[in-house]
Design an enzyme around this catalytic site. Structure first.
Site, PDB file in Angstrom:
ATOM      1  N   HIS A  99       0.702  -1.128   0.214  1.00 65.26           N
ATOM      2  CA  HIS A  99       0.053  -0.114  -0.008  1.00 65.26           C
ATOM      3  C   HIS A  99       1.048   1.307   0.145  1.00 65.26           C
ATOM      4  O   HIS A  99       0.682   2.047  -0.843  1.00 65.26           O
ATOM      5  CB  HIS A  99      -0.860  -0.129   1.319  1.00 65.26           C
ATOM      6  CG  HIS A  99      -2.059   1.157   1.223  1.00 65.26           C
ATOM      7  ND1 HIS A  99      -3.264   0.850   0.597  1.00 65.26           N
ATOM      8  CD2 HIS A  99      -1.947   2.224   1.971  1.00 65.26           C
ATOM      9  CE1 HIS A  99      -3.791   1.911   0.701  1.00 65.26           C
ATOM     10  NE2 HIS A  99      -3.341   2.696   1.559  1.00 65.26           N
ATOM     11  N   TYR A 134       4.669   0.407  -3.142  1.00 65.66           N
ATOM     12  CA  TYR A 134       4.312  -0.017  -4.369  1.00 65.66           C
ATOM     13  C   TYR A 134       5.479  -0.725  -4.843  1.00 65.66           C
ATOM     14  O   TYR A 134       5.893  -0.697  -6.119  1.00 65.66           O
ATOM     15  CB  TYR A 134       4.143   1.421  -5.211  1.00 65.66           C
ATOM     16  CG  TYR A 134       2.990   2.368  -4.809  1.00 65.66           C
ATOM     17  CD1 TYR A 134       2.048   2.095  -5.692  1.00 65.66           C
ATOM     18  CD2 TYR A 134       3.077   3.355  -4.167  1.00 65.66           C
ATOM     19  CE1 TYR A 134       0.896   2.952  -5.310  1.00 65.66           C
ATOM     20  CE2 TYR A 134       1.914   4.153  -3.624  1.00 65.66           C
ATOM     21  CZ  TYR A 134       0.760   3.993  -4.300  1.00 65.66           C
ATOM     22  OH  TYR A 134      -0.572   4.832  -3.979  1.00 65.66           O
ATOM     23  N   HIS A 139     -10.690   2.361  -1.258  1.00 64.94           N
ATOM     24  CA  HIS A 139     -10.735   1.973   0.118  1.00 64.94           C
ATOM     25  C   HIS A 139     -11.647   0.801   0.221  1.00 64.94           C
ATOM     26  O   HIS A 139     -12.707   0.687   0.722  1.00 64.94           O
ATOM     27  CB  HIS A 139     -11.604   2.969   0.910  1.00 64.94           C
ATOM     28  CG  HIS A 139     -10.753   3.389   2.063  1.00 64.94           C
ATOM     29  ND1 HIS A 139     -11.356   4.107   3.374  1.00 64.94           N
ATOM     30  CD2 HIS A 139      -9.455   3.398   2.322  1.00 64.94           C
ATOM     31  CE1 HIS A 139     -10.529   3.975   4.236  1.00 64.94           C
ATOM     32  NE2 HIS A 139      -9.589   3.714   3.716  1.00 64.94           N
ATOM     33  N   ARG A 197      -8.395  14.887   2.021  1.00 64.78           N
ATOM     34  CA  ARG A 197      -7.128  15.426   2.447  1.00 64.78           C
ATOM     35  C   ARG A 197      -5.950  15.579   1.817  1.00 64.78           C
ATOM     36  O   ARG A 197      -5.158  16.415   1.757  1.00 64.78           O
ATOM     37  CB  ARG A 197      -6.985  14.411   3.839  1.00 64.78           C
ATOM     38  CG  ARG A 197      -7.732  14.787   5.018  1.00 64.78           C
ATOM     39  CD  ARG A 197      -6.856  14.242   6.202  1.00 64.78           C
ATOM     40  NE  ARG A 197      -6.840  12.812   6.301  1.00 64.78           N
ATOM     41  CZ  ARG A 197      -7.861  11.874   6.405  1.00 64.78           C
ATOM     42  NH1 ARG A 197      -8.972  12.398   6.534  1.00 64.78           N
ATOM     43  NH2 ARG A 197      -7.541  10.725   6.380  1.00 64.78           N
ATOM     44  N   ASP A 198      -6.164  14.470   0.950  1.00 68.93           N
ATOM     45  CA  ASP A 198      -4.843  14.525  -0.246  1.00 68.93           C
ATOM     46  C   ASP A 198      -5.010  15.686  -0.971  1.00 68.93           C
ATOM     47  O   ASP A 198      -3.857  16.301  -1.478  1.00 68.93           O
ATOM     48  CB  ASP A 198      -4.889  13.303  -1.185  1.00 68.93           C
ATOM     49  CG  ASP A 198      -4.177  12.144  -0.547  1.00 68.93           C
ATOM     50  OD1 ASP A 198      -3.184  12.123   0.188  1.00 68.93           O
ATOM     51  OD2 ASP A 198      -4.474  11.020  -0.907  1.00 68.93           O
ATOM     52  N   LYS A 213      -7.161  13.592  -7.489  1.00 74.46           N
ATOM     53  CA  LYS A 213      -6.640  12.229  -7.371  1.00 74.46           C
ATOM     54  C   LYS A 213      -7.760  11.143  -6.983  1.00 74.46           C
ATOM     55  O   LYS A 213      -8.904  11.669  -6.439  1.00 74.46           O
ATOM     56  CB  LYS A 213      -5.540  11.951  -6.149  1.00 74.46           C
ATOM     57  CG  LYS A 213      -4.851  10.664  -5.970  1.00 74.46           C
ATOM     58  CD  LYS A 213      -4.109  11.146  -4.751  1.00 74.46           C
ATOM     59  CE  LYS A 213      -3.151   9.762  -4.396  1.00 74.46           C
ATOM     60  NZ  LYS A 213      -2.425   9.851  -3.136  1.00 74.46           N
ATOM     61  N   GLN A 272     -10.681   2.293  10.014  1.00 73.47           N
ATOM     62  CA  GLN A 272     -10.652   3.435  10.849  1.00 73.47           C
ATOM     63  C   GLN A 272     -12.368   3.999  10.922  1.00 73.47           C
ATOM     64  O   GLN A 272     -13.162   3.761  10.121  1.00 73.47           O
ATOM     65  CB  GLN A 272      -9.927   4.748   9.905  1.00 73.47           C
ATOM     66  CG  GLN A 272      -8.421   4.148   9.499  1.00 73.47           C
ATOM     67  CD  GLN A 272      -8.539   3.476   8.235  1.00 73.47           C
ATOM     68  OE1 GLN A 272      -9.517   2.869   8.076  1.00 73.47           O
ATOM     69  NE2 GLN A 272      -7.479   3.069   7.759  1.00 73.47           N
ATOM     70  N   SER A 328      -5.642   6.980  12.614  1.00 75.66           N
ATOM     71  CA  SER A 328      -6.783   7.919  13.001  1.00 75.66           C
ATOM     72  C   SER A 328      -6.872   8.876  11.975  1.00 75.66           C
ATOM     73  O   SER A 328      -5.699   9.516  11.497  1.00 75.66           O
ATOM     74  CB  SER A 328      -6.572   8.516  14.474  1.00 75.66           C
ATOM     75  OG  SER A 328      -6.802   7.549  15.373  1.00 75.66           O
ATOM     76  N   GLN A 329      -8.268   9.293  11.534  1.00 79.50           N
ATOM     77  CA  GLN A 329      -8.536  10.140  10.604  1.00 79.50           C
ATOM     78  C   GLN A 329      -8.281  11.566  10.928  1.00 79.50           C
ATOM     79  O   GLN A 329      -7.934  11.968  12.007  1.00 79.50           O
ATOM     80  CB  GLN A 329      -9.742  10.068   9.970  1.00 79.50           C
ATOM     81  CG  GLN A 329     -10.088   8.450   9.620  1.00 79.50           C
ATOM     82  CD  GLN A 329      -9.137   8.185   8.134  1.00 79.50           C
ATOM     83  OE1 GLN A 329      -9.530   8.820   7.404  1.00 79.50           O
ATOM     84  NE2 GLN A 329      -8.119   7.444   8.415  1.00 79.50           N
ATOM     85  N   ASP A 362      -0.849  15.064   4.930  1.00 76.15           N
ATOM     86  CA  ASP A 362      -2.219  14.469   5.544  1.00 76.15           C
ATOM     87  C   ASP A 362      -1.510  13.177   6.081  1.00 76.15           C
ATOM     88  O   ASP A 362      -0.685  12.333   5.531  1.00 76.15           O
ATOM     89  CB  ASP A 362      -3.284  14.266   4.683  1.00 76.15           C
ATOM     90  CG  ASP A 362      -2.975  13.011   4.024  1.00 76.15           C
ATOM     91  OD1 ASP A 362      -2.294  13.093   3.266  1.00 76.15           O
ATOM     92  OD2 ASP A 362      -4.131  11.850   4.117  1.00 76.15           O
TER      93      ASP A 362
END
Lengths: 228, 734
Positions: B44, B47, B91, B112-113, B87, B236, B309-310, B264
């Site tokens: 993840h 890569y 998920h 967030r990205d 982007k 999450q 955690s988000q 982030d």
């Protein structure tokens, strides 16, 4: 005459309201932060708007916390002095929670969030929105999970008797039907005003129907009604 | 205490990777360090099994302002001093286990990205794959995923403007949830995910750190099974209100110009953000984990380092300018706490109550640095034999074509997604122009400019399964076609590459050839790859999912007036098809779902013809010669016509040709075709304009809302629409 738009931390239609008022209706707008408590630049000719969104996350009841903000205390006083106050969607929920408007907004009867165009109509009366809209059917979007207007029988009877229902959900031809009601609101109520006719709340979003680029300008008349 | 090989393997590392870590450090790592490497070197984050081939994708273009993989998301120049950051990301595994939170945090993560780079998200899309809708598990997953996407996006206040959903058996246990975000930023307002300047303070901002999502990156890098629900703590939990505040505070903070870098915290949380930012800025950090605000007492160092955690960000600020930033986060009632500082030595040192708990070179952790890179074997899949053996002649042309059309319109993959999209706030931001003017791609106007952006997600994975090379090519080409039919010039893509286990050589073959097909199509359409995400291990006991390289494509309209819509406008206008009718039923919904043929070749595509048709559509729009444009895609020509007819209830009457099979004519899915409608007074000008490409006059629109095929009545548009709109809700209710 100018508008004030309150920004709560979870407001997300505040900038939409600003764009609609400034870009599409050429109105003067002042943005107001929820933690501030100064409304001295506003007279009762002006209009304070509570925009849509999720004011404080709305993990309790929609609008339940917003009423306790410093700015809302000022808005309540402003309304009691006769100033114009207009709440859309979450703003309507806050007005009901704060007691400026009667009733509550419950979870939609189908228990899902709903976002789509709906039709609403005004049935006349002696308030500024009724006078401006003149019983026309308008196409205005809704976007809410808790928009089912509800109040006890006595409150509903008095709202109806005093022409305080400013909008009802209807079909494209203006017929008030069960099918045209997007959330199960009692008597198809989409928006109301207070008994002194200076505080207005509605679930549909007129600011989403003010621009030619969006191919729908039915919302302009509603905002214009508040500007004079 | 030194970690053991056994512990390393349990954390998901391979034996040779554990040896490599020892070599980097010159000693055996402790448990905390081993845990950090295990997530950073997971598929993840690293890569490691895909980067070799990702680098073969076209990544250059005059509009690209950052190179693919350099930042959290791609950044393209859209003119007038504005940039677009966009982007797509998967998920999948969290959504398989806990669909509501899995999908919700997928949406939160991708936004967030975008805003970590300084851009305000203005639109989101999502691409979903489920098993058969009649399966009760699918109904549960669909309801949960849709509610999760709505919950997060509606509260966060970014409209969900488009996407796609397919229902196929192969996704029964392993659904796909890909979320895309599109944001805009003024030139000069962007922020990089970097860290430098000895002594500069390092802050953590946003939500407190808890034990949720620990090891999520490793979880995403393993096959999924019925036992995966036991891994629930790997999922999450999202708080869109916190993220909404974080967005506003971050964008405000960027305006101070006091920020050196920001990233982030998604996968691998503090570990990933500290190492990636430090590696990029070629510096190190000292971090005091005991200063991190936590949700629960007595969290261990490794738990804090791995927590996912988000709604958190790592921010490096210019020393001496901290207070201005602290004031902004305080205004928004968000944690903003200094947890360390930048060091010259490029080493990350983590302390817990003054005890050194981990010490690693930043660069050794990251992709492009010390993270492993593997070459995987690939072999031609054995099932190709079955595909090549298919002969269309074995399928008799059905006598009841109307019956087939009705069955097609009843397929949930084809029917209206109204039940889904009405649960999303699609209009907040008052930029969505499609509500009252539908088009193939979502067109979002940009306030106070003439411009608009167009975005779409596309991938017909059945085609990619049948022929990875052609299927990859078609996914890109269809995305471009959707933009072009909306009046937009395609600009760039982001991709979400969902595949099975890369250690399976047949799966890896699909991956390699899909990328080759995508590359060729991206070069032809002038749409370089700006970044995205790879999601391997999408497989269950039933085998891998169809290879699904979801394409998110961005287009620009220099004037909103160039927008084209898909609906027939007037009765008695002429209906044309640009492109060529083909005697091709391969891989169509008709062949697959109605005839029950699971293995057939991909439909035909010729990139040159595709590009010529698309260029023609754009010039027809510019010259105002067409009233509508809609591409021929899933379900074939009849479904395309029906979709153009339904918005205004305008019917159509067409004549088919005797030169090709009727089922291929009406339901075939050969590519590079677009249906347009033309006012009669423009007929001569239109035909002259199209002289260089193939086109065919199909018929006319009708006054009565009636549908006629070869002079036979096929019913009224209104009846088709009633059915088409309610297919999914009816199936969910049954």
């Amino acid at each position: 005459m100018k508008f004030g738009v309150i920004v709560f931390p979870g407001s997300n239609c505040d900038r939409d309201m600003l764009h609609a008022l400034q870009d599409d209706l050429q109105q003067e707008v002042i943005m107001l932060w929820h933690k501030d408590s100064d409304l001295s630049m506003f007279t009762t000719d002006d209009c304070i708007i509570l925009p849509g969104g999720f004011s404080y996350g709305d993990y309790l009841r929609c609008g339940a916390l917003a009423r306790f903000s410093p700015m809302m205390e000022q808005v309540i006083a402003f309304a009691n002095r006769g100033g114009k106050v207009f709440g859309v969607c979450n703003g309507f929920q806050i007005l009901c929670e704060s007691g400026l408007l009667p009733g509550v907004l419950l979870q939609n009867d189908h228990q899902k969030f709903v976002c789509k165009n709906v039709y609403i109509k005004n049935e006349g009366g002696d308030n500024r929105i009724a006078q401006k809209i003149a019983q026309k059917t308008l196409k205005i979007p809704v976007a809410h999970g808790e928009g089912r207007y509800f109040a006890d029988d006595a409150t509903i009877a008095s709202l109806e008797a005093n022409h305080q229902v400013i909008f009802r959900y209807c079909d494209e031809q203006g017929n008030v039907t069960k099918e045209s009601n997007p959330n199960g609101a009692i008597n198809n109520i989409a928006g109301i005003c207070n008994s002194t006719k200076n505080v207005f709340g509605m679930m549909p979003h007129p600011e989403r129907a003010c621009s030619d680029a969006l191919h729908n300008i039915d919302g302009r008349a509603i905002l214009q009604a508040l500007s004079n | 205490m030194q970690a053991t090989l056994d512990q390393a393997i349990k954390l998901g590392l391979r034996e040779e990777e554990f040896e490599a870590i020892k070599k980097v450090l010159g000693r055996t790592p402790n448990f905390t360090e081993t845990a950090m490497y295990s997530v950073m070197w997971s598929e993840h984050c690293s890569y490691k099994n895909s980067i070799k081939w990702l680098k073969t994708l076209p990544r250059d273009g005059e509009r690209l302002l950052v190179k693919a993989g350099e930042e959290n998301a791609g950044l393209v120049d859209i003119g007038d001093g504005m940039g677009c950051v966009f982007k797509i990301e998967s998920h999948n595994h969290p959504s398989a286990i806990e669909p509501f939170q899995g999908a919700a945090t997928g949406v939160g993560g991708i936004h967030r990205d975008i805003f970590t780079m300084g851009a305000r998200p203005i639109a989101s899309l999502n691409s979903l794959r489920f098993g058969k809708l009649e399966n009760p598990k699918t109904k549960h997953l669909l309801k949960g995923v849709v509610k999760g996407i709505g919950h997060y996006g509606n509260c966060f206040g970014v409209p969900t403007v488009g996407g796609e959903i397919y229902f196929e058996d192969c996704y029964q246990t392993n659904p796909l949830v890909n979320a895309m975000s599109v944001g805009i930023v003024k030139a000069g307002d962007t922020v990089s995910a970097t860290s430098y300047g000895e002594g500069n303070p390092v802050f953590i901002v946003g939500a407190a750190t808890g034990k949720d999502g620990i090891g999520g990156a490793s979880f995403a890098s393993a096959d999924i099974s019925e036992n995966s629900a036991e891994q629930l703590p790997s999922v999450q939990v999202g708080d869109p209100f916190e993220e909404k505040k974080l967005l506003e505070a971050c964008l405000e903070a960027i305006q101070t110009r006091s920020i050196i870098g920001m990233q982030d915290m998604g996968a691998a949380g503090i570990t990933c953000s500290t190492s990636e930012m430090s590696a990029k800025g070629e510096h190190g950090m000292i971090i005091h984990l005991d200063k991190v605000p936590t949700r629960q007492a007595n969290m261990k160092a490794w738990e804090m380092l791995l927590s996912e955690s988000q709604e958190r960000m790592l921010v490096v600020i210019k020393k001496g300018e901290e207070q201005g930033i602290i004031d902004i986060f305080t205004k928004w009632d968000i944690h903003c706490v200094q947890i360390g500082e930048v060091t010259k030595e490029p080493i990350l040192k983590f302390y817990m109550h003054d005890e050194l708990v981990a010490e690693v070179p930043a660069e050794s952790m990251v992709l492009g640095g010390g993270a492993p890179v593997y070459e995987r074997e690939y072999t031609r899949p054995a099932y190709f034999d079955k595909i090549e053996a298919f002969d269309s002649a074995s399928i008799p042309v059905p006598s009841d074509l109307l019956g087939v059309a009705k069955q097609l319109a009843n397929l949930p993959s084809i029917a209206s997604k109204r039940w889904v999209y009405e649960q999303y706030d699609s209009m907040v931001g008052i930029g969505t122009t499609n509500t009252n003017a539908p088009s193939d791609a979502s067109v979002i106007r940009l306030h106070n400019t003439e411009k608009a952006l167009a975005a779409t997600t596309d991938c017909n994975s059945r085609y990619v399964f049948a022929d990875p090379y052609k299927g990859g090519m078609i996914a890109v080409s269809e995305a471009a076609r959707n933009l072009v039919c909306s009046g937009a010039t395609p600009v760039a893509i982001t991709n979400c590459l969902n595949f099975g286990n890369p250690y399976n050589p047949e799966v890896y073959y699909q991956f390699v050839y899909a990328l080759k097909g995508m590359s060729d199509a991206c070069l032809k359409h002038g749409t370089p790859v700006t970044g995205g995400n790879v999601s391997f291990y999408n497989q269950s006991e039933d085998g891998p999912v169809y290879p699904t390289p979801t394409i998110g494509m961005l287009g620009v309209l220099d004037s909103i007036n160039d927008k084209m819509t898909l609906d027939f406008k007037t009765t008695d206008s002429l209906i044309y098809m640009l492109g060529t009718h083909k005697d091709d039923i391969h891989c169509s919904d008709y062949l697959h779902h109605i005839c029950g043929v699971t293995h057939s070749p991909a439909p035909s595509i010729d990139l040159e013809e595709e590009f010529a048709v698309q260029q023609k559509v754009l010039s027809l729009i510019k010259n105002k010669l067409i009233l509508s444009a809609h591409d021929v895609a899933d379900g074939g020509l009849f479904i395309t016509l029906l979709e153009s007819a339904m918005p205004n209830g305008i019917g159509f009457a067409i004549q088919t040709s005797d030169a090709i099979r009727k089922d291929a004519y009406l339901f075939g899915e050969a590519q590079s075709r677009v249906v347009v409608s033309v006012a009669k007074e423009h007929q001569a000008a239109f035909e002259a304009h199209c002289a260089a490409i193939a086109f065919d006059l199909l018929g006319t629109t009708t006054a009565s809302g009636a549908i006629e095929i070869d002079a036979a009545s096929w019913g009224a548009v209104a009846d088709w629409k009633n059915n088409y709109d309610s297919v999914i809700e009816n199936q969910l209710a049954s």
